[in-house]
Design a protein around this motif. Structure first.
Motif, PDB file in Angstrom:
ATOM      1  N   LEU A 196       0.815  -1.215   0.000  1.00 38.77           N
ATOM      2  CA  LEU A 196       0.000   0.000   0.000  1.00 38.77           C
ATOM      3  C   LEU A 196       0.849   1.265   0.000  1.00 38.77           C
ATOM      4  O   LEU A 196       0.338   2.356  -0.234  1.00 38.77           O
ATOM      5  N   GLY A 197       2.148   1.138   0.279  1.00 33.35           N
ATOM      6  CA  GLY A 197       3.069   2.256   0.099  1.00 33.35           C
ATOM      7  C   GLY A 197       3.006   3.348   1.136  1.00 33.35           C
ATOM      8  O   GLY A 197       3.323   4.507   0.842  1.00 33.35           O
ATOM      9  N   GLY A 198       2.622   3.005   2.366  1.00 31.01           N
ATOM     10  CA  GLY A 198       2.564   4.018   3.418  1.00 31.01           C
ATOM     11  C   GLY A 198       3.389   3.618   4.622  1.00 31.01           C
ATOM     12  O   GLY A 198       4.124   2.634   4.589  1.00 31.01           O
ATOM     13  N   PRO A 199       3.267   4.372   5.725  1.00 32.61           N
ATOM     14  CA  PRO A 199       3.967   4.016   6.955  1.00 32.61           C
ATOM     15  C   PRO A 199       3.129   3.068   7.800  1.00 32.61           C
ATOM     16  O   PRO A 199       1.901   3.027   7.697  1.00 32.61           O
ATOM     17  N   SER A 200       3.794   2.306   8.647  1.00 33.95           N
ATOM     18  CA  SER A 200       3.072   1.476   9.599  1.00 33.95           C
ATOM     19  C   SER A 200       2.327   2.367  10.592  1.00 33.95           C
ATOM     20  O   SER A 200       2.807   3.443  10.936  1.00 33.95           O
ATOM     21  N   GLY A 201       1.162   1.917  11.038  1.00 33.70           N
ATOM     22  CA  GLY A 201       0.434   2.681  12.054  1.00 33.70           C
ATOM     23  C   GLY A 201      -1.054   2.727  11.865  1.00 33.70           C
ATOM     24  O   GLY A 201      -1.773   3.268  12.706  1.00 33.70           O
ATOM     25  N   SER A 202      -1.559   2.160  10.774  1.00 33.53           N
ATOM     26  CA  SER A 202      -2.996   2.106  10.539  1.00 33.53           C
ATOM     27  C   SER A 202      -3.316   0.757   9.906  1.00 33.53           C
ATOM     28  O   SER A 202      -2.571   0.285   9.037  1.00 33.53           O
ATOM     29  N   ARG A 274      -6.356   5.898  -2.168  1.00 36.38           N
ATOM     30  CA  ARG A 274      -6.690   6.737  -3.322  1.00 36.38           C
ATOM     31  C   ARG A 274      -5.706   6.509  -4.461  1.00 36.38           C
ATOM     32  O   ARG A 274      -6.111   6.388  -5.632  1.00 36.38           O
ATOM     33  N   LEU A 275      -4.420   6.424  -4.118  1.00 37.23           N
ATOM     34  CA  LEU A 275      -3.407   6.234  -5.153  1.00 37.23           C
ATOM     35  C   LEU A 275      -3.540   4.863  -5.816  1.00 37.23           C
ATOM     36  O   LEU A 275      -3.369   4.737  -7.037  1.00 37.23           O
ATOM     37  N   LEU A 276      -3.833   3.835  -5.034  1.00 35.68           N
ATOM     38  CA  LEU A 276      -4.011   2.502  -5.612  1.00 35.68           C
ATOM     39  C   LEU A 276      -5.185   2.476  -6.584  1.00 35.68           C
ATOM     40  O   LEU A 276      -5.092   1.918  -7.684  1.00 35.68           O
ATOM     41  N   LEU A 277      -6.297   3.069  -6.177  1.00 35.77           N
ATOM     42  CA  LEU A 277      -7.474   3.042  -7.040  1.00 35.77           C
ATOM     43  C   LEU A 277      -7.298   3.959  -8.249  1.00 35.77           C
ATOM     44  O   LEU A 277      -7.826   3.672  -9.327  1.00 35.77           O
ATOM     45  N   GLU A 278      -6.557   5.036  -8.072  1.00 33.72           N
ATOM     46  CA  GLU A 278      -6.254   5.898  -9.213  1.00 33.72           C
ATOM     47  C   GLU A 278      -5.423   5.135 -10.242  1.00 33.72           C
ATOM     48  O   GLU A 278      -5.647   5.239 -11.457  1.00 33.72           O
ATOM     49  N   GLU A 279      -4.467   4.356  -9.768  1.00 33.43           N
ATOM     50  CA  GLU A 279      -3.663   3.523 -10.661  1.00 33.43           C
ATOM     51  C   GLU A 279      -4.499   2.389 -11.247  1.00 33.43           C
ATOM     52  O   GLU A 279      -4.317   2.015 -12.406  1.00 33.43           O
ATOM     53  N   GLY A 280      -5.412   1.859 -10.439  1.00 32.19           N
ATOM     54  CA  GLY A 280      -6.213   0.698 -10.811  1.00 32.19           C
ATOM     55  C   GLY A 280      -5.664  -0.533 -10.113  1.00 32.19           C
ATOM     56  O   GLY A 280      -4.467  -0.812 -10.213  1.00 32.19           O
ATOM     57  N   MET A 281      -6.513  -1.260  -9.409  1.00 28.33           N
ATOM     58  CA  MET A 281      -6.025  -2.403  -8.637  1.00 28.33           C
ATOM     59  C   MET A 281      -5.336  -3.429  -9.527  1.00 28.33           C
ATOM     60  O   MET A 281      -4.271  -3.951  -9.182  1.00 28.33           O
ATOM     61  N   HIS A 282      -5.917  -3.730 -10.674  1.00 28.09           N
ATOM     62  CA  HIS A 282      -5.305  -4.725 -11.554  1.00 28.09           C
ATOM     63  C   HIS A 282      -3.954  -4.226 -12.085  1.00 28.09           C
ATOM     64  O   HIS A 282      -3.001  -5.016 -12.232  1.00 28.09           O
ATOM     65  N   VAL A 283      -3.872  -2.928 -12.346  1.00 27.46           N
ATOM     66  CA  VAL A 283      -2.608  -2.356 -12.832  1.00 27.46           C
ATOM     67  C   VAL A 283      -1.548  -2.417 -11.731  1.00 27.46           C
ATOM     68  O   VAL A 283      -0.382  -2.758 -11.985  1.00 27.46           O
ATOM     69  N   ALA A 284      -1.937  -2.090 -10.506  1.00 25.18           N
ATOM     70  CA  ALA A 284      -0.986  -2.125  -9.394  1.00 25.18           C
ATOM     71  C   ALA A 284      -0.477  -3.548  -9.150  1.00 25.18           C
ATOM     72  O   ALA A 284       0.718  -3.761  -8.905  1.00 25.18           O
ATOM     73  N   ILE A 285      -1.377  -4.507  -9.227  1.00 26.51           N
ATOM     74  CA  ILE A 285      -0.978  -5.903  -9.032  1.00 26.51           C
ATOM     75  C   ILE A 285      -0.025  -6.344 -10.138  1.00 26.51           C
ATOM     76  O   ILE A 285       0.981  -7.016  -9.892  1.00 26.51           O
ATOM     77  N   GLU A 286      -0.315  -5.948 -11.378  1.00 26.47           N
ATOM     78  CA  GLU A 286       0.571  -6.292 -12.493  1.00 26.47           C
ATOM     79  C   GLU A 286       1.922  -5.605 -12.342  1.00 26.47           C
ATOM     80  O   GLU A 286       2.966  -6.185 -12.683  1.00 26.47           O
ATOM     81  N   ARG A 287       1.935  -4.372 -11.823  1.00 31.10           N
ATOM     82  CA  ARG A 287       3.206  -3.678 -11.583  1.00 31.10           C
ATOM     83  C   ARG A 287       4.050  -4.464 -10.580  1.00 31.10           C
ATOM     84  O   ARG A 287       5.258  -4.659 -10.787  1.00 31.10           O
ATOM     85  N   HIS A 288       3.445  -4.931  -9.507  1.00 32.87           N
ATOM     86  CA  HIS A 288       4.182  -5.726  -8.529  1.00 32.87           C
ATOM     87  C   HIS A 288       4.657  -7.048  -9.140  1.00 32.87           C
ATOM     88  O   HIS A 288       5.768  -7.505  -8.861  1.00 32.87           O
ATOM     89  N   ARG A 289       3.825  -7.657  -9.982  1.00 33.39           N
ATOM     90  CA  ARG A 289       4.230  -8.915 -10.621  1.00 33.39           C
ATOM     91  C   ARG A 289       5.434  -8.692 -11.532  1.00 33.39           C
ATOM     92  O   ARG A 289       6.393  -9.472 -11.516  1.00 33.39           O
ATOM     93  N   LEU A 290       5.393  -7.627 -12.321  1.00 37.61           N
ATOM     94  CA  LEU A 290       6.472  -7.346 -13.262  1.00 37.61           C
ATOM     95  C   LEU A 290       7.791  -7.117 -12.543  1.00 37.61           C
ATOM     96  O   LEU A 290       8.815  -7.741 -12.865  1.00 37.61           O
ATOM     97  N   HIS A 291       7.803  -6.232 -11.561  1.00 39.71           N
ATOM     98  CA  HIS A 291       9.064  -5.897 -10.902  1.00 39.71           C
ATOM     99  C   HIS A 291       9.530  -7.047 -10.004  1.00 39.71           C
ATOM    100  O   HIS A 291      10.749  -7.257  -9.855  1.00 39.71           O
ATOM    101  N   GLY A 292       8.592  -7.792  -9.444  1.00 40.97           N
ATOM    102  CA  GLY A 292       8.981  -8.988  -8.704  1.00 40.97           C
ATOM    103  C   GLY A 292       9.606 -10.031  -9.613  1.00 40.97           C
ATOM    104  O   GLY A 292      10.575 -10.704  -9.243  1.00 40.97           O
TER     105      GLY A 292
END
Length: 405
Positions: A196-202, A274-292
């Protein structure tokens, strides 16, 4: 002196560098706890996380605290003393779920497999039939082993046997496929500090109507007496701060004050979603798959063996066997001191045996992967590990070239 942390590239299993846009959101000024802006922001955050969790659950909100606070809130609120809880364990964080359930007074039953594998659907159903639990509690992606347990068939099995289904998606949400409603999950909790790209605490949490019904049945005003005067059958929830019944009242239309909401963390959690949904969940997941995948190809090209079941590897973290003759902690220290890059070690039976290298959140990007591989090559060369020059970076670039083509 003012706080001035060193610049680091956090390429371990989490936390990772927070997205600068999340940090900017967290610098916004505070407002009163019942200011219209505050309550509107809470409502917006709930709706945003429905999109992240892929759910229509009204009870989708935040627990103030790290991801572990969300885990404990879910378990202590869903489980009454004496309830049977089944915990399939395939890594460190399964042991955590079992410990928290025991502390809640549950009758905990575990099933364990060797770290690096996952359970078959049949094995989990057989355990459910044997134990007859009130709750199945299981980790989705366990960063201690870098593998993800398939969940898509477990909801139907739990429904068939009258079992509530809870999963910890702290390490997986946002970077791996997760469908709360479609998979029949009753409760899921997460944290901000990984994909999710944030700090720990929530701790974002989502609860199905069945889970809310269970929590409502345990709500009490005091000592086991309902507001209407009827006796409560279950023992009250053994926590005040983590009592989801009261937290739901705080986030719901009644706005019954429970605690002072962590406003700055609310801003940050809202921006993560907000940033994840702006990117699109499927797009974000594919981004993680690609770089992984690029990181995986790179470490293998450096002559390193990958740990765990490759068919169920998480997109956002790879486990790497430490080569014979290489000092694992000296490598980690050299990466940090010479290149300002952090990678992780592991726990329990894997301590000193593997490194864990993450590609998640804002660090799931090309330059972070290539920089880490280039630095790792230099440190491994100094350790005397045999390798071909530029092999790691070259293999990762090949992955990116194939995708671009």
């Amino acid at each position: 002196m003012p706080i001035d942390p060193p610049a680091r590239l956090l390429m371990g299993p989490g936390p990772v560098n927070a997205d600068p846009r999340v940090l900017r959101a967290m610098s916004a000024q505070l407002v009163g706890q019942f200011d219209p802006f505050m309550t509107a922001t809470m409502n917006e955050t709930m709706e945003l996380y429905r999109g992240v969790f892929r759910t229509r659950n009204e009870a989708t909100l935040l627990v103030d605290g790290t991801s572990r606070a969300g885990i404990e809130a879910a378990i202590v609120s869903l489980v009454a003393p004496g309830d049977r809880v089944l915990v399939p364990i395939f890594g460190r964080f399964g042991h955590l779920l079992a410990e928290i359930a025991r502390r809640a007074g549950a009758d905990v039953h575990t099933r364990e497999i060797e770290w690096g594998g996952v359970f078959s659907v049949g094995a989990i159903e057989r355990a459910i039939v044997e134990v007859r639990p009130a709750l199945l509690a299981i980790v989705h992606g366990d960063t201690s082993t870098t593998v993800a347990q398939p969940l898509d068939e477990l909801g139907a099995i739990c429904e068939r046997h009258g079992v509530l289904f809870y999963t910890d998606v702290t390490a997986s949400l946002g970077g791996n496929p997760f469908e709360l409603d479609a998979w029949g999950v009753d409760a899921a909790t997460a944290g901000l500090q990984k994909c999710l790209g944030g700090p720990s605490g929530s701790a974002p949490i989502s609860l199905s109507p069945a889970a809310v019904e269970r929590i409502e049945a345990r709500k009490s005003v005091e000592a086991g007496i309902r507001a209407d005067g009827d006796a409560v059958l279950d023992e009250p929830i053994r926590s005040n701060y983590l009592d989801l019944g009261m937290i739901l009242d705080y986030w719901g239309e009644r706005r019954l004050n429970h605690h002072t909401e962590a406003t700055t963390m609310l801003y940050g959690a809202r921006e993560c979603a907000r940033l994840l949904l702006e990117e699109g969940m499927h797009v974000a997941i594919e981004r993680h798959r690609l770089h992984g995948s690029a990181m995986l190809a790179g470490v293998e090209a450096l002559g390193l063996d990958v740990f765990g079941d490759r068919a169920h590897r998480m997109h956002n973290v790879v486990g790497v066997h430490i080569p014979d003759g290489v000092d694992g902690e000296r490598v980690r220290r050299a990466l940090l001191e010479d290149f300002a890059i952090e990678i992780g070690t592991s726990f329990g039976p894997l301590h000193g045996r593997i490194w864990r290298i993450g590609t998640m959140g804002v660090n799931a990007r090309r330059d972070a992967v290539l920089t880490t591989l280039a630095a790792l090559e230099q440190v491994l060369r100094a350790e005397g590990h045999p390798l071909t020059a530029d092999s790691g970076v070259g293999a990762a670039r090949d992955v990116y070239s194939e995708t671009a083509a």
